[in-house]
Write a protein that holds these residues in place. Structure first.
Motif, PDB file in Angstrom:
ATOM      1  N   LEU A 133       0.809  -1.218   0.000  1.00  0.00           N
ATOM      2  CA  LEU A 133       0.000   0.000   0.000  1.00  0.00           C
ATOM      3  C   LEU A 133       0.840   1.265   0.000  1.00  0.00           C
ATOM      4  CD1 LEU A 133      -2.994  -0.815   2.359  1.00  0.00           C
ATOM      5  CD2 LEU A 133      -2.979  -0.612  -0.115  1.00  0.00           C
ATOM      6  N   THR A 134       1.984   1.225   0.647  1.00  0.00           N
ATOM      7  CA  THR A 134       2.867   2.395   0.664  1.00  0.00           C
ATOM      8  C   THR A 134       4.074   2.221  -0.250  1.00  0.00           C
ATOM      9  OG1 THR A 134       3.976   1.489   2.611  1.00  0.00           O
ATOM     10  CG2 THR A 134       2.233   3.100   2.998  1.00  0.00           C
ATOM     11  N   MET A 261       7.892   0.639   8.946  1.00  0.00           N
ATOM     12  CA  MET A 261       9.092  -0.113   9.319  1.00  0.00           C
ATOM     13  C   MET A 261       8.946  -0.731  10.705  1.00  0.00           C
ATOM     14  SD  MET A 261      13.067   1.174   9.623  1.00  0.00           S
ATOM     15  CE  MET A 261      12.809   1.945  11.220  1.00  0.00           C
ATOM     16  N   ARG A 262       8.433   0.038  11.644  1.00  0.00           N
ATOM     17  CA  ARG A 262       8.294  -0.456  13.016  1.00  0.00           C
ATOM     18  C   ARG A 262       7.343  -1.658  13.068  1.00  0.00           C
ATOM     19  NH1 ARG A 262       6.102   3.755  15.151  1.00  0.00           N
ATOM     20  NH2 ARG A 262       8.034   4.855  15.618  1.00  0.00           N
ATOM     21  N   LYS A 267       6.003  -6.830  14.158  1.00  0.00           N
ATOM     22  CA  LYS A 267       4.809  -7.658  14.027  1.00  0.00           C
ATOM     23  C   LYS A 267       4.756  -8.462  12.733  1.00  0.00           C
ATOM     24  CE  LYS A 267       2.511  -4.034  16.628  1.00  0.00           C
ATOM     25  NZ  LYS A 267       1.738  -2.792  16.507  1.00  0.00           N
ATOM     26  N   GLY A 268       5.695  -8.209  11.849  1.00  0.00           N
ATOM     27  CA  GLY A 268       5.723  -8.955  10.596  1.00  0.00           C
ATOM     28  C   GLY A 268       4.827  -8.399   9.514  1.00  0.00           C
ATOM     29  N   ARG A 269       3.994  -7.452   9.840  1.00  0.00           N
ATOM     30  CA  ARG A 269       3.102  -6.821   8.863  1.00  0.00           C
ATOM     31  C   ARG A 269       2.685  -5.456   9.385  1.00  0.00           C
ATOM     32  NH1 ARG A 269      -2.611  -7.152   9.774  1.00  0.00           N
ATOM     33  NH2 ARG A 269      -3.132  -8.217  11.724  1.00  0.00           N
ATOM     34  N   VAL A 270       2.081  -4.649   8.519  1.00  0.00           N
ATOM     35  CA  VAL A 270       1.619  -3.330   8.918  1.00  0.00           C
ATOM     36  C   VAL A 270       0.198  -3.435   9.455  1.00  0.00           C
ATOM     37  CG1 VAL A 270       1.208  -0.955   8.177  1.00  0.00           C
ATOM     38  CG2 VAL A 270       3.075  -2.259   7.158  1.00  0.00           C
TER      39      VAL A 270
END
Length: 363
Positions: A133-134, A261-262, A267-270
């Protein structure tokens, strides 16, 4: 004849007087130094404008990225394998080797190599994760004590605004690190192309030139602080083919890139919140709801088309971009109070925020 002689004498005397005055006022002339404007008016010369300090602070943290992938082409009676190399840039976000870049720079790559300018050393990079998405990706190289791009402190207010001077750092056409300058033309660009770029990007628009190889590089302010991750230039369809529009370029804002990035690292995903509504800015205040998706959190809460959304979670709303930002940055499962005006009445509607990633997976 007499008058001519008198004129010559007067002119000579005037010249002598002027010379004496100049020698008295400008000591450099007594030693036979060359007359220069800065010697006469030393305080009136404007100071040179330079961003060398900002570049010295930020440029070492911008890396070159080379990704290779094998493309298999079917030809008559045989298969051909062709290796294709993509060129891009990246930004070192931590001294232990986390790097932000654009997903399209490394998409489908079999191998990714990173060159840190200060070390002139090639590092093999691992893909930690990415976010379509980004159009962002997080890489990791096995290195320590790397130069880190200057960044705002946690919680520090983002003061990026239209008219700010910005510098784009990258490796266009593999020429080597190159700097271009521009100003921020707009912020919160949620749909930047006729080619369907996702609305969750909320791009910074600027006119600092980006060319092939600049993608993933740093957009910094005049102090060298990271403003965004350079992404793309504006494209239109002309004759059915994409065409670049000069002078209109985009970057993913720093705060959004940092959150991506965080989330990917931890968490492995956004993680993004989801409400399932669309709106347009009201000419006076708030946002007019123009669409509510079926079976969405907004629909289940009872929000209707033509409602005017005035605040979300206690924050006054002035644009649809603000609504998207607040909801996206809210953890799924959280209840947000949507204050709306409907037929002259003000009511508060509690909305349980959904998980946008789950919506994408389920189509």
């Amino acid at each position: 004849m007499k008058s001519s002689l008198l004129f010559i004498i007067k002119s000579t005397l005037l010249g002598i007087v002027v010379s004496v005055i100049l020698l008295a006022l400008i000591p450099q002339l007594r030693n036979g130094n060359q007359l220069q404007v800065r010697n006469i008016f030393p305080g009136d010369m404007p100071q040179k404008v330079s961003f060398a300090e900002a570049i010295n602070r930020s440029a070492p943290a911008v890396v070159n990225i080379y990704s290779q992938k094998t493309i298999r082409r079917s030809a008559m009676f045989r298969n051909n394998e062709v290796e294709r190399t993509s060129l891009g840039s990246g930004v070192i976000m931590s001294e232990n080797g986390y790097i932000l870049t654009c997903l399209h720079v490394i998409a489908g790559a079999d191998t990714i190599e990173v060159i840190v300018a200060e070390q002139s050393k090639v590092h093999e990079a691992q893909v930690i994760g990415f976010d379509p998405l980004t159009d962002l990706a997080v890489l990791k190289i096995n290195a320590n004590n790397l130069p880190v791009i200057p960044q705002l402190e946690e919680g520090e207010e983002n003061k990026t605004q239209v008219g700010d001077l910005v510098l784009a750092i990258g490796n266009p056409y593999n020429l080597g690190q190159t700097i271009t300058q521009g100003i921020i033309s707009a912020t919160g660009r949620s749909e930047v192309s006729q080619l369907g770029i996702a609305t969750h990007r909320n791009f910074i628009q600027m006119d600092a030139t980006l060319n092939e190889g600049n993608s993933g590089g740093a957009l910094v302010d005049s102090n060298g602080y990271l403003v965004g991750i350079n992404n793309a230039n504006y494209k239109i369809l002309e004759g059915g083919q994409p065409k670049d529009v000069p002078g209109v370029f985009f970057a993913v804002p720093y705060q959004m890139a940092k959150k991506v990035m965080r989330d990917i690292i931890s968490k492995g995903r956004v993680i993004r919140g989801y409400a399932g509504l669309q709106g347009v800015d009201h000419e006076l205040a708030g946002v007019i709801i123009t669409a509510v998706e079926n079976r969405s959190p907004a629909s289940r809460a009872g929000i209707q088309v033509s409602d005017v959304l005035m605040s979300v979670g206690g924050t006054e709303i002035n644009s649809a971009v603000e609504v998207q930002s607040i909801v996206s940055n809210t953890l799924p499962g959280t209840t947000l109070d949507f204050e709306i005006k409907r037929k002259g009445e003000t009511i508060v509607v509690p909305v349980v925020v959904g998980d946008f990633d789950r919506v994408l997976r389920n189509g």
